[in-house]
Design a protein around this motif. Structure first.
Motif, PDB file in Angstrom:
ATOM      1  N   PHE A 170      43.435  42.336  17.962  1.00  0.00           N
ATOM      2  CA  PHE A 170      44.447  42.337  16.904  1.00  0.00           C
ATOM      3  C   PHE A 170      45.345  41.103  17.015  1.00  0.00           C
ATOM      4  CE2 PHE A 170      48.829  43.331  15.691  1.00  0.00           C
ATOM      5  CZ  PHE A 170      48.662  43.656  14.355  1.00  0.00           C
ATOM      6  N   LYS A 171      45.801  40.807  18.233  1.00  0.00           N
ATOM      7  CA  LYS A 171      46.668  39.644  18.442  1.00  0.00           C
ATOM      8  C   LYS A 171      45.945  38.356  18.051  1.00  0.00           C
ATOM      9  CE  LYS A 171      49.328  41.616  22.305  1.00  0.00           C
ATOM     10  NZ  LYS A 171      49.662  41.440  23.739  1.00  0.00           N
ATOM     11  N   ASP A 172      44.669  38.249  18.439  1.00  0.00           N
ATOM     12  CA  ASP A 172      43.905  37.037  18.145  1.00  0.00           C
ATOM     13  C   ASP A 172      43.715  36.852  16.640  1.00  0.00           C
ATOM     14  OD1 ASP A 172      43.718  36.568  20.849  1.00  0.00           O
ATOM     15  OD2 ASP A 172      41.695  37.385  21.047  1.00  0.00           O
ATOM     16  N   LEU A 173      43.435  37.940  15.940  1.00  0.00           N
ATOM     17  CA  LEU A 173      43.259  37.855  14.490  1.00  0.00           C
ATOM     18  C   LEU A 173      44.561  37.492  13.792  1.00  0.00           C
ATOM     19  CD1 LEU A 173      40.919  40.918  13.773  1.00  0.00           C
ATOM     20  CD2 LEU A 173      40.324  38.501  13.585  1.00  0.00           C
ATOM     21  N   MET A 174      45.671  38.059  14.247  1.00  0.00           N
ATOM     22  CA  MET A 174      46.963  37.738  13.650  1.00  0.00           C
ATOM     23  C   MET A 174      47.354  36.295  13.938  1.00  0.00           C
ATOM     24  SD  MET A 174      48.048  40.313  11.910  1.00  0.00           S
ATOM     25  CE  MET A 174      49.794  40.051  11.703  1.00  0.00           C
ATOM     26  N   ALA A 175      47.090  35.826  15.161  1.00  0.00           N
ATOM     27  CA  ALA A 175      47.393  34.435  15.503  1.00  0.00           C
ATOM     28  C   ALA A 175      46.571  33.481  14.639  1.00  0.00           C
ATOM     29  CB  ALA A 175      47.102  34.185  16.986  1.00  0.00           C
ATOM     30  N   LEU A 176      45.309  33.843  14.417  1.00  0.00           N
ATOM     31  CA  LEU A 176      44.449  33.035  13.558  1.00  0.00           C
ATOM     32  C   LEU A 176      44.977  33.020  12.126  1.00  0.00           C
ATOM     33  CD1 LEU A 176      41.798  31.395  13.446  1.00  0.00           C
ATOM     34  CD2 LEU A 176      40.629  33.520  12.827  1.00  0.00           C
ATOM     35  N   GLU A 177      45.455  34.168  11.657  1.00  0.00           N
ATOM     36  CA  GLU A 177      45.999  34.254  10.301  1.00  0.00           C
ATOM     37  C   GLU A 177      47.258  33.402  10.164  1.00  0.00           C
ATOM     38  OE1 GLU A 177      46.634  35.324   6.315  1.00  0.00           O
ATOM     39  OE2 GLU A 177      44.874  35.345   7.601  1.00  0.00           O
ATOM     40  N   PHE A 178      48.148  33.455  11.153  1.00  0.00           N
ATOM     41  CA  PHE A 178      49.357  32.639  11.111  1.00  0.00           C
ATOM     42  C   PHE A 178      49.005  31.150  11.105  1.00  0.00           C
ATOM     43  CE2 PHE A 178      51.694  36.331  13.276  1.00  0.00           C
ATOM     44  CZ  PHE A 178      52.170  36.795  12.069  1.00  0.00           C
TER      45      PHE A 178
END
Length: 404
Positions: free
Chosen positions: A307-315
């Motif tokens: 989840f953190k990795d996907l959100m970081a990628l989105e940001f």
């Protein structure tokens, strides 16, 4: 007496302190900086003609409501600290706002932060010293809901802090994003309920594939290209073709950038899915209760990390897209400042001035409308992607809970 033409005005002299009203400013239309701090002003008004203001300081007054700012479209810095304001509102037109100071007021609800999400250029926010900041970790709340803010009460918001904020306020952010998505859904995707809960493996798989959806550039924005070009330059002129080429290049670049991040997300999810399936099979075979519990904890941690990795990628993706929009805005502005045709020599100076002002206004309005439309469309797509990430994360956590 001549019309006042000051560029800056400050009340920080003994004879100008203790101002109650702002009714003496109407003629100062060329002001770019206005400092009225440390007075006893109760109401913001009289600024309608000060359309060139970029800097406004009304701190240390007795203001209760934010109002009277509609015409200040160029405003970049607004200081309302140390007043009696309880609600952040009536600032919709301040699209260029980069610095906002609202500390030491009477704001009691942290949801006031949601209003500030509309300011795409907001870099620094000072909001400490309000009642709601004493109850919650407002820094994390702001980091979760306003991804553009970099400095919060002089604290630098780093990527690690944003990830922590996204986890802590996961459910509140999800609920808010879903409500916004429902409100702004277009007819084109009305049949897709992106806010609906995932109830089956098939639906979860569909969500996984669309966590960062590859969608075509908006046709509405594309259709504005010819209209914008024709309002600025004569059709078939070299300038018209240059601007048309730049706009088409921009939309192509946005599509390529989105495809790049879509591929990275798909690779990330493919690796996780394969390992996740194997881990679940292994956990089901474990007979030792203690080892079983440890493996489930590990699975939870790995899912949270995804989840953190996907959100970081989105940001990262959103910042890249925003930077491209800023470059486009700058390019068009540069063209407008250098490539306007000279007016006809037969016109009088008064007519020339009126014509140029009308052209400037019309062209700038068209440019701002296009940029705003692009930003709003990217924001909508961002909400859909984040909502899908949350949905898939919820589904994975449900599969973990079923193992307990």
């Amino acid at each position: 007496m001549s019309t006042p033409c000051r560029r800056c005005y400050s009340s920080n002299t003994p004879q100008k302190k203790n101002l109650i009203k702002m009714d003496f400013l109407h003629d100062f239309t060329s002001l770019i900086r206005l400092d009225l701090n440390n007075n006893i002003i109760q109401k913001i008004w009289g600024l309608e003609r000060l359309t060139n203001l970029t800097w406004l300081n009304l701190s240390f007054n007795k203001i209760e409501d934010i109002e009277g700012l509609d015409s200040l479209r160029k405003l970049e810095l607004l200081n309302l600290a140390y007043n009696k304001i309880s609600v952040i509102k009536n600032m919709d037109t301040l699209e260029n706002l980069t610095h906002f100071f609202i500390s030491k007021n009477q704001i009691t609800h942290k949801e006031c932060v949601h209003y500030l999400m509309r300011f795409k250029k907001l870099f620094k926010l000072s909001i400490g010293g309000n009642p709601f900041t004493e109850k919650d970790d407002h820094a994390l709340y702001v980091a979760a809901f306003i991804p553009n803010v970099t400095l919060l009460d002089n604290i630098l918001i780093r990527p690690k802090m944003r990830e922590e904020a996204a986890i802590k306020y996961k459910f509140e952010l999800k609920k808010f994003l879903e409500s916004q998505t429902v409100q702004e859904k277009t007819e084109e995707d009305a049949g897709v309920d992106s806010a609906a809960p995932v109830t089956s493996a098939d639906e979860a798989e569909a969500t996984r594939r669309d966590s960062l959806p590859e969608t075509p550039p908006t046709q509405t924005s594309q259709s504005k290209i010819a209209e914008l070009c024709s309002q600025i330059f004569a059709i078939d002129s070299d300038e018209y073709k240059q601007l048309e080429t730049e706009l088409n290049s921009f939309f192509t670049g946005q599509t390529e950038t989105e495809a790049h991040y879509q591929q990275r997300a798909s690779q990330m999810l493919a690796v996780f899915d394969e390992q996740h399936t194997m881990r679940i099979k292994d956990i089901k075979k474990i007979q030792d209760p203690d080892l079983h519990r440890i493996k489930i904890i590990d699975l939870r941690n790995l899912t949270s990390q995804l989840f953190k990795d996907l959100m970081a990628l989105e940001f990262e993706f959103v910042k890249n897209m925003d930077d491209n929009i800023i470059l486009l805005d700058s390019f068009i502005s540069d063209m407008l400042s250098t490539d306007f045709d000279s007016p006809s020599q037969v016109e009088t100076p008064e007519t020339i001035g009126d014509t140029e002002n009308q052209m400037d206004t019309q062209v700038n309005d068209s440019k701002e409308a296009l940029i705003t439309q692009i930003q709003e469309e990217e924001e909508r797509r961002n909400r859909v992607r984040i909502s899908d990430i949350y949905r898939y994360y919820d589904f994975l956590m449900k599969t973990v809970e079923e193992l307990e």
